[in-house]
Design a protein around this motif. Structure first.
Motif, PDB file in Angstrom:
ATOM      1  N   THR A   1      73.769  54.413  34.983  1.00 50.47           N
ATOM      2  CA  THR A   1      72.396  53.921  35.049  1.00 50.47           C
ATOM      3  C   THR A   1      72.227  52.847  36.121  1.00 50.47           C
ATOM      4  O   THR A   1      71.147  52.312  36.284  1.00 50.47           O
ATOM      5  CB  THR A   1      71.958  53.370  33.684  1.00 50.47           C
ATOM      6  OG1 THR A   1      72.878  52.367  33.254  1.00 50.47           O
ATOM      7  CG2 THR A   1      71.916  54.482  32.647  1.00 50.47           C
TER       8      THR A   1
ATOM      9  N   TRP B   1      66.700  56.426  35.921  1.00 51.14           N
ATOM     10  CA  TRP B   1      67.984  56.299  35.230  1.00 51.14           C
ATOM     11  C   TRP B   1      68.166  57.301  34.110  1.00 51.14           C
ATOM     12  O   TRP B   1      69.287  57.732  33.826  1.00 51.14           O
ATOM     13  CB  TRP B   1      68.144  54.877  34.685  1.00 51.14           C
ATOM     14  CG  TRP B   1      67.252  54.572  33.505  1.00 51.14           C
ATOM     15  CD1 TRP B   1      66.006  54.030  33.535  1.00 51.14           C
ATOM     16  CD2 TRP B   1      67.527  54.817  32.117  1.00 51.14           C
ATOM     17  NE1 TRP B   1      65.478  53.916  32.268  1.00 51.14           N
ATOM     18  CE2 TRP B   1      66.399  54.391  31.378  1.00 51.14           C
ATOM     19  CE3 TRP B   1      68.616  55.346  31.429  1.00 51.14           C
ATOM     20  CZ2 TRP B   1      66.332  54.480  29.989  1.00 51.14           C
ATOM     21  CZ3 TRP B   1      68.549  55.441  30.044  1.00 51.14           C
ATOM     22  CH2 TRP B   1      67.420  55.018  29.343  1.00 51.14           C
TER      23      TRP B   1
ATOM     24  N   ASN C   1      64.240  49.654  33.983  1.00 47.61           N
ATOM     25  CA  ASN C   1      65.529  50.354  34.002  1.00 47.61           C
ATOM     26  C   ASN C   1      66.172  50.348  32.617  1.00 47.61           C
ATOM     27  O   ASN C   1      67.368  50.092  32.484  1.00 47.61           O
ATOM     28  CB  ASN C   1      66.463  49.718  35.034  1.00 47.61           C
ATOM     29  CG  ASN C   1      67.629  50.624  35.379  1.00 47.61           C
ATOM     30  OD1 ASN C   1      67.465  51.838  35.450  1.00 47.61           O
ATOM     31  ND2 ASN C   1      68.798  50.041  35.580  1.00 47.61           N
TER      32      ASN C   1
END
Length: 296
Positions: A9, A42, A112
């Protein structure tokens, strides 16, 4: 050589033991050719697992937790980061206490994943601070919020450590709470596979973990100054002296210990995941984590 692809990620300093295991030949010694990619956005790491493109995802354990019994069986099998790497930056130098966030405007990146806000709210609860007393600004990217903070928005901001050091210089601000030091143990970054996928292979995972543990041990034993060339190559956009400082701080603060996902820190993070309404109740460790993989 057997290919082993990791969909991460991010590309982060706290993932350093994996990068060391690759650069020092530890994966190769196990017969693995490890490839790391960072999909954008991600959450494409999940598609990488389901279509067999990647063998493992690297990210927050809250993702396998929230998907359990909800359409995906994602199985954590190892850990790389034992602490949260983020840092709270404030506008004045102070002896920080979480109570200082009452009535403050707190900027928290939300572009994120959910981990930053979840962990901060867990820390507030553990320190007796009502999260509703904090004026959160969320759901914007870290880069955007950093620019706005430098421009004058907010009292505090939660940032990745490299950006925190840069903002500290740009805004005459101060890192008041490095959470790797103040936040306690947490299985922040773990590797997980999808049950029934190509990555769901115990022997492959054990080889990966043996090499990863060698990387962790090497990072713990090696002063960051001795890694200057490696760190400069891994993080070319960052000031290498900043990265060296961070790695030495992380070594001191316990960012890396072993690939094993510890029960106590897992249980603690489950409480934070419940508080974020992603799961209804804590999931027992043995119901989610494949602990057998790190017994190598």
């Amino acid at each position: 050589m057997t290919k082993f692809r990791v969909a991460a990620t991010g590309h982060s300093v706290n993932y350093l033991p994996e990068y060391v295991a690759a650069s020092n030949g530890f994966f190769e010694a196990e017969g693995l050719q490890v490839e790391a990619v960072v999909p954008n956005p991600w959450d494409l790491v999940l598609k990488e697992l389901s279509d067999g493109t990647s063998h493992a995802a690297l990210g927050g354990i809250w993702v396998p937790s929230m998907y359990k019994d909800r359409g995906k069986q994602l199985v954590p099998f190892a850990k790389v980061s034992a602490r949260c790497p983020l840092a709270i930056v404030g506008r004045k130098k102070q002896e920080f206490a979480f109570n200082d966030l009452r009535d403050a405007v707190m900027l928290v990146p939300g572009g994120n994943g959910a981990s930053p806000g979840m962990f901060l709210e867990l820390l507030l609860a553990e320190h007796g601070v009502d999260k509703n007393s904090v004026k959160f600004v969320q759901n914007l990217s870290g880069s955007m919020l950093a620019e706005l903070f430098v421009g004058g928005l907010g009292d505090y901001i939660l940032l990745d450590p490299v950006t925190a050091l840069r903002v500290e210089r740009q805004a005459a601000a101060h890192i008041v709470a490095p959470l790797a030091k103040m936040g306690g143990a947490i299985p922040w970054s773990v590797y997980y596979s999808e049950a029934g996928s190509p990555g769901d292979d115990a022997e492959l995972q054990k080889k990966f973990v043996r090499a990863l543990n060698r990387g962790i041990e090497w990072v713990i034993a090696t002063p960051a100054g001795d890694m200057r060339d490696l760190l400069a190559g891994l993080f070319p956009k960052a000031d290498v002296d900043d990265v060296i400082r961070l790695v030495n701080d992380f070594r001191q603060w316990g960012m890396w210990d072993s690939a094993t996902i510890e029960v106590a820190s897992y249980d603690r993070w489950q409480q934070g995941t419940v508080a974020a309404y992603l799961i209804d109740e804590p999931i027992p460790y043995s119901s989610l984590v494949n602990a057998a993989i790190t017994r190598v």
